[in-house]
Scaffold this motif. Structure first.
Motif, short mmCIF file in Angstrom:
data_model
loop_
_atom_site.label_atom_id
_atom_site.label_comp_id
_atom_site.label_asym_id
_atom_site.label_seq_id
_atom_site.Cartn_x
_atom_site.Cartn_y
_atom_site.Cartn_z
N ALA B 86 31.18 42.51 42.29
CA ALA B 86 31.57 41.00 41.88
C ALA B 86 32.16 41.10 40.76
CB ALA B 86 30.35 40.20 42.18
N HIS B 87 31.65 41.81 39.44
CA HIS B 87 31.94 41.81 38.25
C HIS B 87 33.33 42.27 37.96
CE1 HIS B 87 31.30 42.17 33.98
NE2 HIS B 87 32.25 43.42 33.90
N ILE B 88 33.74 43.17 39.07
CA ILE B 88 35.00 43.84 38.82
C ILE B 88 36.08 43.02 39.51
CG2 ILE B 88 36.66 45.73 39.87
CD1 ILE B 88 33.93 47.44 39.39
N TYR B 89 35.75 42.41 40.70
CA TYR B 89 36.89 41.65 41.48
C TYR B 89 37.12 40.43 40.92
CZ TYR B 89 36.80 45.63 44.56
OH TYR B 89 37.05 46.93 45.21
N PHE B 90 36.08 39.77 40.31
CA PHE B 90 36.05 38.21 39.78
C PHE B 90 36.68 38.67 38.42
CE2 PHE B 90 33.37 37.15 43.16
CZ PHE B 90 33.91 36.03 43.53
N GLY B 91 36.33 39.70 37.75
CA GLY B 91 37.10 40.05 36.47
C GLY B 91 38.77 40.01 36.54
N LEU B 92 39.02 40.58 37.75
CA LEU B 92 40.38 40.75 37.97
C LEU B 92 41.19 39.43 38.46
CD1 LEU B 92 40.46 44.04 39.94
CD2 LEU B 92 41.64 43.88 37.60
N ALA B 93 40.46 38.59 38.97
CA ALA B 93 40.99 37.31 39.45
C ALA B 93 40.98 36.56 38.02
CB ALA B 93 39.78 36.64 40.44
N LEU B 94 40.01 36.65 37.11
CA LEU B 94 40.18 35.84 35.99
C LEU B 94 41.59 36.05 35.44
CD1 LEU B 94 38.71 34.28 33.52
CD2 LEU B 94 38.02 36.45 32.51
N VAL B 95 42.24 37.08 35.26
CA VAL B 95 43.50 37.26 34.75
C VAL B 95 44.39 36.11 35.49
CG1 VAL B 95 45.55 38.96 34.39
CG2 VAL B 95 43.19 39.52 34.28
N ILE B 96 44.56 36.09 36.64
CA ILE B 96 45.45 35.39 37.30
C ILE B 96 44.98 33.71 36.98
CG2 ILE B 96 46.33 34.46 39.41
CD1 ILE B 96 46.07 37.81 40.26
N ILE B 97 43.65 33.44 37.07
CA ILE B 97 43.42 31.93 36.96
C ILE B 97 43.58 31.64 35.50
CG2 ILE B 97 41.51 30.53 37.07
CD1 ILE B 97 40.70 31.90 39.56
N ALA B 98 43.36 32.72 34.59
CA ALA B 98 43.59 32.12 33.15
C ALA B 98 45.19 31.75 32.86
CB ALA B 98 42.83 32.95 32.10
N THR B 99 45.88 32.92 33.37
CA THR B 99 47.51 32.67 33.27
C THR B 99 47.95 31.31 34.01
OG1 THR B 99 47.64 35.05 33.99
CG2 THR B 99 49.73 33.76 33.78
#
Lengths: 804, 280
Positions: B86-99
Motif C-alpha cells: 500500500a505504501h508504494i502505490y499510494f506513495g506514487l498516487a501522492l505525486v499526482i494528487i499533490a500536483t
C-alpha cells in the motif's frame, strides 16, 4: 555389641542406605537390634564411589521418609550425614561382621559370622545390595591380564594413561568423566546411546565427547584382550586399542549363593533375577525381609524409605502406607468409587498393557499420570491436536469419530483398551476426535515421557501397544472401509521395520513384495531419469508407499529412501493384493491413489529443479519438521526485520539467525526451529520443561534449569543458552531521541553479562502467545519469509520451481 | 492446498489490490480537476484545492508512519508486506494528487519546497522499489549458495596456501604475495563498497606481476603455476565477496535519501500548512 546370649528383635545385615535407615529407625523405636557390616566402615558401596562423586536423589517426586537424612550432594557429604545419623540415633552397629551362615526360622534365627561369633535374632533384614558381586568381562584373555579392573576409587591416582572404560551406565560414565582431565579416555558402548544413565550423566558425557575430551567407541563389543591391548568387534570390523588400563563397569548380579543358602528362592535362573518379596518386603522365609537393590529397588532414596518401612512392618505396623501415597491420593482426587489400594489393584487387572508393571513402576506411572472421569460427550482430544499422551480406559468407554464429516461413523473402545498411541509413535497430529461415551468413564492419561520410559522397560507393554498401533494405522490410513477381521488379517502379516536416515527401503527395479505404511518419519521417492536420480516426492508419516508395484505386477517403479529415521509397517504383498481384489471399495481407493501418484510423478519429471529442492530440504532435516521457516532469497532484501521482530516479541533475544543456514537455488533455510515431530530437544530435559501444545509449537517453559541438554541435543543448532537481556527504552525514545540500541537483539549484552549470569534455553515458540501468527513472517516487508507445514511442502516446492 | 502464508511478493500482493485502489483515487481526482471550474486559475485555495490538500497531507503522514509501523513488531493486525504494498502505490498516487493540489503553480516559496520534497521522496522511493525488485536475485546468484562468512573462510585457506608457496619463490614475488595476503581487504570506505573496482587490490597486483613477469617460468617451477592458480581462485572469491557487499550497500543506501527527504517533507508540510493559515 550386647551380651553374647542376648536375643535381638531384629538383625540387619548390610549398612547401606537401606540397612542404615532400618538400623536408625529400629533404634528410634527402641527395638533390640544389631546392624552387621562386613567392612570396617558403613555404606561400603557408596564409600567405594569415586571421590567427590555427585550422588543423586531421584526420583524427585518421591518423598523421603526416614530418620536418616538424604539430599543430593557429594559422596563425602552424604557419608558424613549418614555417619552422624548413626551416632545421633545410637545405632548398635558392628563392623567387620560378615555373616557366613543363617539357620533357624522366624523367632529364632541363628547367624554365624566369619569370626566365629553367633547371634540370635527373631527377624532378619537382608540389605546387602548387589555390589559385593560385580559382573566381570568374560572374553578370551581376560583371566590372564593385569591391566583389567572392575572398580575405580580415586581417578586422580592415574595420570597420562590411555584408559578404556567399558559400559554405558552411570558408573562407567562417572569413571570416564573423572579420568578424562589427566588421561586419554575411551568409553566403549555396545549401542549408540547413553540413555540408560541418569540424565545429568548422559548430558555430561555427551558434552565431553563433543569437546573431544573423551573418545567414544559406539556399537563396540569387547572381543579379546592381551596384556596392554583390548580388541573390539565393531561395525567396521575388529579394532584393537593399546591401553594402560581397562575399567569394565558391567553392573552387578545378586550374591545368589549366599541368599539361596538362607533358604530364599529365586523366581528364575536368569543371572540378574531377584528374589520375590511380599508387600511388607518379607521373603518366602518367614521373618526374613529383603530391602534395597537386592529386593528390586535400586535407587538410594527408595532403599532408605524401605529401611524405615521394614522396621515399621516388623514392629507390627503392617498398615503403613507407602511414602508416595499422598501423591497417589492427589492423582486420584476425582475418583470417588475406588480407594487407592483398590484402584492400584484394578489397574493391573483391568488394563492389560499395565499387567506386567511391578508395583513400583505402577505407582510411579500413576503419580505422573492424570486420572479423570469425563462424562459422556466430553471431548478427550480433537482431530488435528498435537498432543502426545496415551490414554487407558479404566472404566466405561470412549467413542472415536473416524470420519470428520460424518460424526455418526465411529468406533467404540471399551474398558481395558488404550488410545493415543499413534500420536505418541508418529509424533504427528491426532488423526481422530475422541469423546467419552459413558457417564462413568475413568481415563488414565499418561504423559509422553513416562510412556516412553515404560515402553523401554516393559517389553510386553511395548509389544501390545505396537500391535494395536499397527491395526489402527492400517484402519486409518489404508483401509477404512474394510471390516475389522480383514484388517486384523493384514495386521497379522505385518511387521515393524525401522530405517536410519538415508537408508533405502526399496530400489527401483526390485520385485514388489510388500506395502510400506510409514508410521514415523518420512521418505523420499526418486527415479532414475537419463542416468540421474531425480527426486519426485516427499511422503510423510501416515501415508503408504509401494502400492504401484503391487497393483500393476511391474517391478518397483521408484526408489524409496528414508529422509529421517523412519518406522514403517511392512504389509505382505500377496495378502494385500488378495484383499484388494476381494474388496471393491478398497480397490477403488487404492486405484485413486495410484492415479494421483502417476499424475504427480509426471509433473515432477517436467521440472527436475523442484526435485533437487526436495532433496536439499530433506537433507536439511525438514522431513521431520512440522513447521519450518523458509526464505525465498529471490525477494529477500536482507533487512533482518524478521530477526528484529523475533527479538522484540521475545524478551529481546532473537531465536532465529537469518543469514546462517544453507541455501539451495533460491530457497534459504535459516537457523530456526522446525518443531520436529519427535523433538530432539525433548529427549532429555531433566525438569521436563519442553512442551508441545495442541497446535504443535514446541516451547520451553519457565521451569528451565539451564542445563543445556536441549542445546546439545538439537541437531539443527536452533537452541541457545542466553542470559536475561536488560530492559530497553521504548520505540519512540529511540526513534525521536536515539535512546537505547534500537529495535532487535542488542548483541553486545551477551558479552557484557556477568560470567555467572543465570542462562536459560531459548528457542522459537512460533509466537504461540501472540495472535496473528509468527512475528518473523508478519514483519517481512517483501513476503520472502514464509512458514511451511509438511503437507504444504510439495506445493511450495512446485511453485518455487516455476519461479526459478 | 494453499495456506494463508501464500508466498507472494509485496509488489503483486493480492492481484495488485493497492495498485488499483491508488489508480481509482487518482482517476477520481483527475476527473474532478477537469470538471471543476474554479474562480481564476486552479489553486490550492478552492474547495477542490483544499480537498486535494487534505488528502495529500493525510497521505504524507500515513506514508511516514510506515517507519513506525515497521517497528511495531507486536502489532498483529496486518502483515508488513501488505503495508509496504500500500505504501508504494499510494506513495506514487501522492505525486499526482499533490500536483493537482498545486494547480501546476511553482515558485520560490515554502509551498513549492514541500512539493519538491514530495517529488524527491517519491523518486528515491521508486529507486528503492527498483532495487528491491532487482538486487535480491542478483545477490543470490552471486553468492552461489555461499554466505559471506564462508567466502571469508575460503579466502583465509587460500591465504595459508599462498604463504606456503611464497617461501619457494623469488623475493619480489614473495613480497607481492605477502602483501596480497596481508593487505587485501573487502569493503573499505563507502565509495569502495559501492564500486569495488576502485580498490587497488594487492591480490590483483600480485596476479598481474606473476602473470606478466614469471608465467614463462611456470613450466619449470611448480610453485609458480600453483601460485597463479591460487591467486586466480582468490581473486574470483574476492570479486564475489565485494559484489555481495556492493549489493548489500545498494539495498540500503537509498534509505539514506528516502528517510531524510521524508522527514524534511514533514517539516515543510507543517510550515506550508501554517503559512497557508497565517495568510488566510
Amino acid at each position: 555389641m550386647g551380651t553374647k546370649n542376648e536375643i535381638y528383635q531384629v538383625a540387619i545385615i548390610g549398612s547401606g542406605p537401606a540397612g542404615l535407615s532400618a538400623g536408625a529407625h529400629a533404634s528410634v523405636l527402641g527395638l533390640r537390634h544389631i546392624l552387621l557390616e562386613k567392612a570396617d566402615h558403613a555404606s561400603d558401596t557408596i564409600y567405594k564411589f569415586q571421590k567427590g562423586k555427585h550422588v543423586m536423589a531421584t526420583p524427585d517426586v518421591l518423598p523421603l521418609r526416614s530418620d536418616v537424612n538424604f539430599n543430593m550432594g557429594s559422596r563425602e557429604d552424604v557419608l558424613d550425614t549418614w555417619n552422624s545419623a548413626l551416632d545421633k540415633h545410637q545405632v548398635n552397629i558392628s563392623y567387620n561382621a560378615e555373616v557366613k551362615n543363617v539357620s533357624g526360622g522366624k523367632g529364632g534365627f541363628d547367624l554365624t559370622l566369619t569370626n566365629g561369633d553367633t547371634i540370635k535374632t527373631e527377624t532378619i533384614v537382608l540389605a546387602i545390595g548387589l555390589q559385593g558381586n560385580l559382573n566381570t568381562l568374560r572374553i578370551p584373555g581376560s583371566e590372564n591380564v593385569t591391566h583389567l579392573q572392575y572398580q575405580l576409587d580415586d581417578p586422580d591416582e592415574y595420570e597420562h594413561e590411555t584408559i578404556i572404560v567399558i559400559g554405558a551406565g552411570d558408573a562407567a560414565i562417572e569413571n570416564a568423566l573423572g579420568l578424562c582431565t589427566h588421561n586419554t579416555v575411551y568409553i566403549a558402548n555396545r549401542g549408540t546411546e547413553f540413555s540408560r544413565a541418569k540424565e545429568a550423566n548422559e548430558a555430561a558425557i555427551l558434552s565431553e565427547i563433543d569437546k573431544g575430551r573423551i573418545i567414544p567407541l559406539y556399537n563396540s563389543n569387547s572381543k579379546e584382550c592381551t596384556q596392554g591391548t583390548l580388541t573390539f568387534d565393531t561395525p567396521d570390523g575388529d579394532v584393537t586399542i593399546e591401553c594402560d588400563r581397562v575399567i569394565a563397569r558391567l553392573g552387578a548380579a545378586p550374591p545368589r549363593k549366599f541368599v539361596e543358602a538362607c533358604g530364599v528362592s529365586f523366581p528364575s535362573d536368569a543371572r540378574n533375577a531377584l528374589p520375590e518379596v511380599s508387600k511388607t518386603y518379607e521373603s518366602n522365609v518367614k521373618g526374613l525381609y529383603i530391602v534395597g537393590s537386592l529386593g528390586g529397588y535400586p535407587l538410594i532414596k527408595q532403599a532408605i524409605n524401605q529401611g524405615y518401612e521394614v522396621i515399621e512392618f516388623i514392629n507390627g505396623n503392617t498398615e503403613l502406607d507407602p511414602a508416595d501415597e499422598p501423591l497417589i491420593t492427589q492423582t486420584l482426587k476425582d475418583i470417588k468409587d475406588f480407594d487407592n489400594d483398590a484402584f492400584l489393584k484394578e489397574v493391573r487387572v483391568r488394563l492389560p498393557i499395565f499387567e506386567e508393571l511391578n508395583p513400583l513402576m505402577e505407582r510411579e506411572m500413576l503419580v505422573e499420570s492424570t486420572v479423570t472421569a469425563p462424562r459422556k460427550g466430553t471431548i478427550i482430544f480433537e482431530r488435528g491436536d498435537y498432543t502426545n499422551s496415551v490414554y487407558t480406559i479404566f472404566r466405561g468407554s470412549v467413542k472415536i469419530q473416524t470420519n470428520e464429516d460424518d460424526p455418526s461413523q465411529c468406533v467404540i473402545l471399551e474398558q481395558g483398551a488404550f488410545f493415543g498411541e499413534v500420536g505418541l509413535i508418529s509424533g504427528r497430529r491426532r488423526s481422530a476426535t475422541i469423546l467419552s461415551n459413558a457417564d462413568d468413564t475413568i481415563l488414565i492419561e499418561t504423559p509422553r515421557r513416562t510412556m516412553l520410559k515404560l515402553r523401554e522397560d516393559v517389553r510386553s507393554l511395548r509389544d501390545s501397544m505396537d500391535k494395536e498401533a499397527i491395526v489402527r494405522q492400517i484402519q486409518t490410513y489404508i483401509a477404512s472401509s474394510l471390516d475389522i477381521k480383514a484388517i486384523q488379517k493384514l495386521a497379522d502379516s505385518a511387521s515393524i521395520e525401522t530405517f536410519r536416515k538415508g537408508e533405502i527401503i526399496f530400489n527401483e527395479g526390485d520385485e514388489g513384495d510388500a506395502l510400506y505404511l510409514i508410521s514415523k518419519g518420512s521418505v523420499m521417492v526418486s527415479k532414475r531419469i537419463g542416468g540421474k536420480d531425480v527426486t519426485l516426492a516427499y511422503v510423510a508419516a501416515g501415508n503408504y508407499v509401494g502400492e504401484m508395484a503391487l497393483m500393476s505386477d511391474l517391478n518397483r517403479t521408484a526408489t524409496i529412501k528414508s529422509a529421517v529415521d523412519c518406522e514403517t509397517i511392512k504389509i505382505d504383498g500377496d495378502i494385500f493384493r488378495k484383499l484388494v481384489n476381494e474388496n471393491d471399495s478398497l480397490q477403488k481407493e487404492i486405484e485413486e491413489k495410484y492415479g494421483q501418484r502417476i499424475v504427480e510423478t509426471e509433473k515432477m519429471i517436467e521440472q527436475p529443479e523442484a526435485g533437487s529442492i526436495v532433496e536439499f530440504l530433506m537433507g536439511e532435516g525438514i522431513g521431520e519438521a512440522t513447521d519450518v521457516l523458509l526464505i525465498d532469497e529471490s525477494i529477500c532484501i536482507g533487512c533482518d526485520n524478521c530477526e528484529k521482530a523475533c527479538a522484540e516479541t521475545h524478551n529481546g533475544i532473537s531465536r532465529l539467525d537469518r543469514e546462517a543456514g544453507p541455501t539451495f537455488a533460491n530457497v534459504h533455510v535459516p537457523t530456526s526451529c522446525r518443531h520436529c515431530e519427535h523433538p530432539h530437544c525433548m529427549t532429555d530435559c531433566p525438569p521436563d520443561a519442553i512442551k508441545r501444545n495442541p497446535e504443535g509449537e514446541v516451547y520451553i517453559t519457565n521451569d528451565c534449569i539451564g542445563c543445556g541438554n536441549c542445546e546439545r541435543n538439537c541437531p539443527y543448532g536452533v537452541i541457545q543458552m542466553a542470559p536475561e537481556p536488560p530492559k530497553k527504552p521504548g520505540l519512540f525514545s529511540w526513534l525521536l531521541f536515539g535512546k537505547g540500541p534500537g529495535p532487535g537483539e542488542d548483541h553486545s549484552y551477551k558479552e557484557l553479562a556477568p560470567e555467572d549470569a543465570r542462562k536459560t534455553a531459548v528457542k522459537c515458540d512460533m509466537c504461540k502467545d501472540i495472535t496473528g501468527g509468527a512475528s518473523c513472517v508478519r514483519a517481512c516487508p517483501t513476503g520472502a519469509a514464509i512458514r511451511v507445514k509438511p503437507d504444504e511442502f510439495m506445493d511450495f516446492i512446485r511453485d518455487g520451481g516455476e519461479s526459478l | 492446498m494453499r495456506s494463508n502464508n501464500a508466498h507472494e511478493s509485496f509488489l503483486v500482493y493480492r492481484g495488485l489490490k493497492f495498485f488499483w485502489l491508488a489508480v481509482a483515487l487518482v482517476f477520481v481526482a483527475i476527473v474532478l480537476y477537469i470538471w471543476h471550474e474554479p474562480l481564476g486559475v486552479p489553486n490550492g485555495g478552492s474547495w477542490l484545492g483544499y480537498t486535494l490538500g487534505v488528502i495529500s497531507a493525510v497521505l504524507v503522514i500515513w506514508l511516514t508512519w510506515f517507519g513506525v509501523r515497521k517497528r511495531q513488531y507486536a502489532l498483529n493486525e496486518t502483515k508488513l508486506k501488505v503495508w509496504l504494498s500500500a505504501h508504494i502505490y499510494f506513495g506514487l498516487a501522492l505525486v499526482i494528487i499533490a500536483t493537482l493540489h498545486s494547480g501546476f503553480q511553482i515558485g520560490w516559496n515554502i509551498h513549492s519546497a514541500a512539493y519538491i520534497l514530495v517529488l524527491l521522496t517519491v523518486a528515491s522511493g521508486i529507486f528503492g522499489v527498483f532495487v528491491y525488485a532487482r538486487y535480491p536475485k542478483l545477490m543470490t546468484k552471486n553468492r552461489a549458495g555461499l554466505s559471506l562468512d564462508e567466502m571469508m573462510g575460503q579466502i583465509s585457506e587460500l591465504d595459508q596456501a599462498l604463504l606456503k608457496e611464497g617461501r619457494q619463490l623469488p623475493e619480489e614475488l614473495n613480497t607481492a604475495l605477502l602483501k596480497a595476503v596481508r593487505e587485501t581487504y573487502i569493503g573499505g570506505n563507502i565509495v569502495e563498497k559501492l564500486s569495488p573496482k576502485r580498490i587497488d587490490c594487492p591480490t590483483a597486483n600480485a596476479r598481474n606481476l606473476i602473470e606478466t613477469k614469471y608465467a614463462d617460468l611456470s613450466s619449470r617451477d611448480q610453485s609458480i603455476s600453483k601460485a597463479i592458480a591460487l591467486l586466480a581462485k582468490k581473486q574470483k572469491i574476492l570479486r564475489r565477496a565485494r559484489r555481495d557487499i556492493q549489493i548489500k550497500v545498494i539495498l540500503r543506501i537509498w534509505l539514506f535519501f528516502h528517510v531524510p527527504f521524508a522527514i524534511a517533507l514533514l517539516g515543510a508540510l507543517v510550515s506550508h500548512i501554517l503559512a497557508v493559515f497565517f495568510y488566510w
